[in-house]
Write a protein that holds these residues in place. Structure first.
Motif, PDB file in Angstrom:
ATOM      1  N   GLY A   1       0.771  -1.236   0.000  1.00  0.00           N
ATOM      2  CA  GLY A   1       0.000   0.000   0.000  1.00  0.00           C
ATOM      3  C   GLY A   1       0.798   1.278   0.000  1.00  0.00           C
ATOM      4  N   ALA A   2       2.096   1.200  -0.273  1.00  0.00           N
ATOM      5  CA  ALA A   2       2.936   2.406  -0.277  1.00  0.00           C
ATOM      6  C   ALA A   2       3.473   2.638  -1.685  1.00  0.00           C
ATOM      7  CB  ALA A   2       4.069   2.258   0.715  1.00  0.00           C
ATOM      8  N   GLN A   3       4.054   3.817  -1.888  1.00  0.00           N
ATOM      9  CA  GLN A   3       4.596   4.160  -3.188  1.00  0.00           C
ATOM     10  C   GLN A   3       5.753   5.138  -3.026  1.00  0.00           C
ATOM     11  OE1 GLN A   3       1.935   6.551  -5.605  1.00  0.00           O
ATOM     12  NE2 GLN A   3       0.897   7.353  -3.789  1.00  0.00           N
ATOM     13  N   VAL A   4       6.465   5.372  -4.137  1.00  0.00           N
ATOM     14  CA  VAL A   4       7.547   6.358  -4.164  1.00  0.00           C
ATOM     15  C   VAL A   4       7.026   7.621  -4.828  1.00  0.00           C
ATOM     16  CG1 VAL A   4       9.868   6.867  -5.012  1.00  0.00           C
ATOM     17  CG2 VAL A   4       9.280   4.536  -4.293  1.00  0.00           C
ATOM     18  N   LEU A   5       7.253   8.763  -4.205  1.00  0.00           N
ATOM     19  CA  LEU A   5       6.835  10.057  -4.744  1.00  0.00           C
ATOM     20  C   LEU A   5       7.981  10.650  -5.545  1.00  0.00           C
ATOM     21  CD1 LEU A   5       5.003  11.395  -1.563  1.00  0.00           C
ATOM     22  CD2 LEU A   5       4.032  10.147  -3.505  1.00  0.00           C
ATOM     23  N   ARG A   6       7.744  10.909  -6.853  1.00  0.00           N
ATOM     24  CA  ARG A   6       8.786  11.361  -7.769  1.00  0.00           C
ATOM     25  C   ARG A   6       8.249  12.512  -8.607  1.00  0.00           C
ATOM     26  NH1 ARG A   6      12.400   6.965  -8.607  1.00  0.00           N
ATOM     27  NH2 ARG A   6      11.599   4.939  -7.967  1.00  0.00           N
ATOM     28  N   PRO A   7       9.150  13.318  -9.168  1.00  0.00           N
ATOM     29  CA  PRO A   7      10.532  13.543  -8.706  1.00  0.00           C
ATOM     30  C   PRO A   7      10.528  14.624  -7.627  1.00  0.00           C
ATOM     31  CG  PRO A   7      10.149  14.770 -10.739  1.00  0.00           C
ATOM     32  CD  PRO A   7       8.857  14.080 -10.397  1.00  0.00           C
ATOM     33  N   HIS A   8      11.197  14.348  -6.540  1.00  0.00           N
ATOM     34  CA  HIS A   8      11.326  15.304  -5.431  1.00  0.00           C
ATOM     35  C   HIS A   8      12.756  15.285  -4.911  1.00  0.00           C
ATOM     36  CE1 HIS A   8       7.112  16.396  -5.022  1.00  0.00           C
ATOM     37  NE2 HIS A   8       6.788  15.115  -5.093  1.00  0.00           N
ATOM     38  N   THR A   9      13.314  16.447  -4.681  1.00  0.00           N
ATOM     39  CA  THR A   9      14.672  16.581  -4.165  1.00  0.00           C
ATOM     40  C   THR A   9      14.653  17.338  -2.852  1.00  0.00           C
ATOM     41  OG1 THR A   9      15.581  16.626  -6.406  1.00  0.00           O
ATOM     42  CG2 THR A   9      16.993  17.461  -4.651  1.00  0.00           C
ATOM     43  N   LEU A  10      15.363  16.816  -1.861  1.00  0.00           N
ATOM     44  CA  LEU A  10      15.500  17.515  -0.582  1.00  0.00           C
ATOM     45  C   LEU A  10      16.427  18.705  -0.751  1.00  0.00           C
ATOM     46  CD1 LEU A  10      15.081  17.048   2.706  1.00  0.00           C
ATOM     47  CD2 LEU A  10      17.501  16.505   2.527  1.00  0.00           C
ATOM     48  N   VAL A  11      16.013  19.869  -0.284  1.00  0.00           N
ATOM     49  CA  VAL A  11      16.880  21.051  -0.349  1.00  0.00           C
ATOM     50  C   VAL A  11      17.253  21.579   1.034  1.00  0.00           C
ATOM     51  CG1 VAL A  11      16.077  21.746  -2.629  1.00  0.00           C
ATOM     52  CG2 VAL A  11      14.898  22.617  -0.607  1.00  0.00           C
ATOM     53  N   ALA A  12      16.471  21.225   2.062  1.00  0.00           N
ATOM     54  CA  ALA A  12      16.803  21.687   3.418  1.00  0.00           C
ATOM     55  C   ALA A  12      16.072  20.820   4.429  1.00  0.00           C
ATOM     56  CB  ALA A  12      16.421  23.147   3.599  1.00  0.00           C
ATOM     57  N   LEU A  13      16.643  20.748   5.627  1.00  0.00           N
ATOM     58  CA  LEU A  13      15.957  20.071   6.719  1.00  0.00           C
ATOM     59  C   LEU A  13      16.238  20.807   8.022  1.00  0.00           C
ATOM     60  CD1 LEU A  13      18.097  18.222   8.626  1.00  0.00           C
ATOM     61  CD2 LEU A  13      18.143  16.853   6.550  1.00  0.00           C
ATOM     62  N   VAL A  14      15.239  20.790   8.905  1.00  0.00           N
ATOM     63  CA  VAL A  14      15.340  21.427  10.224  1.00  0.00           C
ATOM     64  C   VAL A  14      14.792  20.458  11.248  1.00  0.00           C
ATOM     65  CG1 VAL A  14      14.641  23.357  11.674  1.00  0.00           C
ATOM     66  CG2 VAL A  14      15.064  23.741   9.239  1.00  0.00           C
ATOM     67  N   GLN A  15      15.552  20.268  12.332  1.00  0.00           N
ATOM     68  CA  GLN A  15      15.122  19.357  13.395  1.00  0.00           C
ATOM     69  C   GLN A  15      14.593  20.143  14.585  1.00  0.00           C
ATOM     70  OE1 GLN A  15      17.418  15.855  14.425  1.00  0.00           O
ATOM     71  NE2 GLN A  15      19.059  16.522  13.035  1.00  0.00           N
ATOM     72  N   ASP A  16      13.666  19.531  15.315  1.00  0.00           N
ATOM     73  CA  ASP A  16      13.266  20.025  16.630  1.00  0.00           C
ATOM     74  C   ASP A  16      12.932  18.812  17.489  1.00  0.00           C
ATOM     75  OD1 ASP A  16      10.700  19.180  15.927  1.00  0.00           O
ATOM     76  OD2 ASP A  16      10.064  21.190  15.339  1.00  0.00           O
ATOM     77  N   ASP A  17      12.400  19.053  18.679  1.00  0.00           N
ATOM     78  CA  ASP A  17      12.123  17.938  19.585  1.00  0.00           C
ATOM     79  C   ASP A  17      11.042  16.996  19.065  1.00  0.00           C
ATOM     80  OD1 ASP A  17      14.017  18.882  21.308  1.00  0.00           O
ATOM     81  OD2 ASP A  17      12.591  19.964  22.588  1.00  0.00           O
ATOM     82  N   ALA A  18      10.214  17.507  18.139  1.00  0.00           N
ATOM     83  CA  ALA A  18       9.106  16.689  17.650  1.00  0.00           C
ATOM     84  C   ALA A  18       9.452  15.903  16.390  1.00  0.00           C
ATOM     85  CB  ALA A  18       7.886  17.575  17.376  1.00  0.00           C
ATOM     86  N   GLY A  19      10.507  16.303  15.693  1.00  0.00           N
ATOM     87  CA  GLY A  19      10.838  15.592  14.479  1.00  0.00           C
ATOM     88  C   GLY A  19      11.690  16.420  13.543  1.00  0.00           C
ATOM     89  N   VAL A  20      11.550  16.142  12.254  1.00  0.00           N
ATOM     90  CA  VAL A  20      12.340  16.794  11.217  1.00  0.00           C
ATOM     91  C   VAL A  20      11.391  17.357  10.166  1.00  0.00           C
ATOM     92  CG1 VAL A  20      14.214  16.545   9.552  1.00  0.00           C
ATOM     93  CG2 VAL A  20      14.125  15.051  11.567  1.00  0.00           C
ATOM     94  N   THR A  21      11.596  18.612   9.808  1.00  0.00           N
ATOM     95  CA  THR A  21      10.835  19.204   8.712  1.00  0.00           C
ATOM     96  C   THR A  21      11.751  19.326   7.504  1.00  0.00           C
ATOM     97  OG1 THR A  21       9.422  20.450  10.233  1.00  0.00           O
ATOM     98  CG2 THR A  21       9.493  21.183   7.937  1.00  0.00           C
ATOM     99  N   ALA A  22      11.346  18.676   6.410  1.00  0.00           N
ATOM    100  CA  ALA A  22      12.138  18.682   5.186  1.00  0.00           C
ATOM    101  C   ALA A  22      11.483  19.597   4.157  1.00  0.00           C
ATOM    102  CB  ALA A  22      12.243  17.268   4.627  1.00  0.00           C
ATOM    103  N   THR A  23      12.287  20.467   3.550  1.00  0.00           N
ATOM    104  CA  THR A  23      11.817  21.313   2.456  1.00  0.00           C
ATOM    105  C   THR A  23      12.288  20.716   1.145  1.00  0.00           C
ATOM    106  OG1 THR A  23      11.949  23.280   3.856  1.00  0.00           O
ATOM    107  CG2 THR A  23      11.854  23.632   1.474  1.00  0.00           C
TER     108      THR A  23
END
Length: 390
Positions: A130-152
């Motif tokens: 039931g899962a898939q790969v989302l394309r095309p997407h490139t990570l350009v930034a990430l920010v961590q905090d106590d709750a998790g990681v936010t990826a741009t």
């Protein structure tokens, strides 16, 4: 469509439990292992399509054993070719014969199958879950905090995950964004890789690593009567021709019954590094596969090490999501020393293959003498198969 969380809004459920960057064998294995255990995992990849002409062509016994958990080992087995032996030769002289038939495994052989097929099998299983790969997407930034990681991502969208995994290869954007060093170096030579159709004295159930004064060449069988050729070259052409591959085999391969290239299906060049990430974890960011370690193709360990990383990391992430974050440190403590051993073995094989001509006789005598010892041959079989890391 990727959901976009509001800035700083991490209350309640996150967009996904685990964001996996990279849909090669490592990322697909991790996503499949997590999906099989009910973990919400999102996979992104920069390529519009997953099909590729690929470098990896070997699945070892230990890798097949762990992939049984995902229900894909038998599918790979059916799609591949079983190579019973690995030999190191100097032209026609066998220096080190290594057999796999006595391995204590349900898979007493090396399975020869292209990375493209391995990825297709894993992707199909991921879809069944039931899962898939989302394309095309490139990570350009990430920010961590106590709750998790936010990826741009490159389209401006953002994804918030409890954990983020970089399975995005040697030039990992995740590793760079997380500030993790990648220590090591590179070989002076470039590598040629080609898939060809051959005739002549070429076994169809054996992988051969040829040493010669002119350099190293690997000749490995693939399904469908194809052979994979990998060779070190000082200045390799971007697109090697059939004549170029023939010249490599003439200079480095068998002499009594030489191989003849009849068709070049695909060829490329690449440069090889030997590097290991300084850490496998930076907070809620983890690394696996080529993002964590790269090395020479000698021994065919790269894709296997990445798949085994992924299976170990899946176990650690399940524990971390249940509250045991220390399991993530245990993942790095387990897998990083193994990566050092894999990189070291590949490096030794590569340097032995490219030994200077004046050391050729000493090298050959040393290897052939050691190879007479059953313990040495058994140890090499265990290392190449991955069973030593059980």
């Amino acid at each position: 469509m990727l959901q976009t969380p509001a800035p700083g809004d991490h209350a309640g459920a996150t967009d996904t439990d685990v964001l996996i960057v990279g849909a090669g064998p490592t990322g697909l294995t991790l996503a499949t292992a997590l999906a099989a255990r009910g973990v919400r995992a999102t996979v992104i990849d920069r390529l519009a399509e997953g099909a590729n002409t690929s470098r990896a062509a070997v699945v070892h016994a230990r890798t097949l054993e762990v992939l049984e958990r995902l229900g894909v080992a038998q599918r790979l087995e059916a799609a591949g070719l079983q190579a019973q032996r690995f030999t190191i030769r100097d032209r026609d002289r066998v220096l080190v014969p290594i057999g796999f038939s006595d391995l204590p495994s349900r898979y007493p052989y090396t399975l020869m199958v292209s990375q493209a097929v391995t990825e297709a099998v894993l992707l199909a299983r991921l879809g069944e879950l039931g899962a898939q790969v989302l394309r095309p997407h490139t990570l350009v930034a990430l920010v961590q905090d106590d709750a998790g990681v936010t990826a741009t991502l490159d389209d401006g969208s953002r994804v918030h995950a409890r954990y983020l995994v970089g399975a995005d290869g040697m030039h990992s954007a995740v590793r760079e964004q997380a500030g993790i060093g990648f220590s090591g170096g590179s070989y002076g030579e470039s590598f040629v890789l080609a898939d060809v159709r051959l005739t002549g004295g070429v076994p169809h159930d054996e992988v051969i690593l040829y040493f010669s004064p002119a350099g190293m060449v690997v000749v490995a069988p693939l399904p469908g009567g194809v052979h994979r050729i990998v060779a070190t070259v000082d200045q390799a052409p971007e697109h090697p021709s059939a004549a170029f591959v023939q010249a490599l085999l003439d200079a480095r391969g068998a002499q009594r019954d030489p191989a003849q290239v009849h068709e070049l299906l695909w060829g490329s060049r690449f440069r090889v590094h030997h590097r290991i990430a300084d850490n496998y974890r930076a907070g809620r960011v983890l690394l696996a596969g080529d993002a964590a370690h790269v090395h020479s193709p000698a021994g065919g360990q790269g894709m296997n090490a990445g798949i085994l990383d992924a299976m170990s990391l899946a176990d650690a992430l399940v524990k971390a999501l249940a509250g045991d974050a220390a399991a993530l440190d245990a993942y790095g403590a387990e897998r990083r020393p193994i990566a050092r051993q894999v990189v070291s073995l590949a490096d030794r094989l590569t340097r032995l293959a490219n030994a200077r001509p004046r050391w050729r006789g000493v090298r050959n005598l040393l290897l052939s003498t050691l190879a007479r010892l059953p313990l040495v041959r058994r140890r090499l079989a265990w290392q190449l198969s991955g069973l030593v890391y059980r």
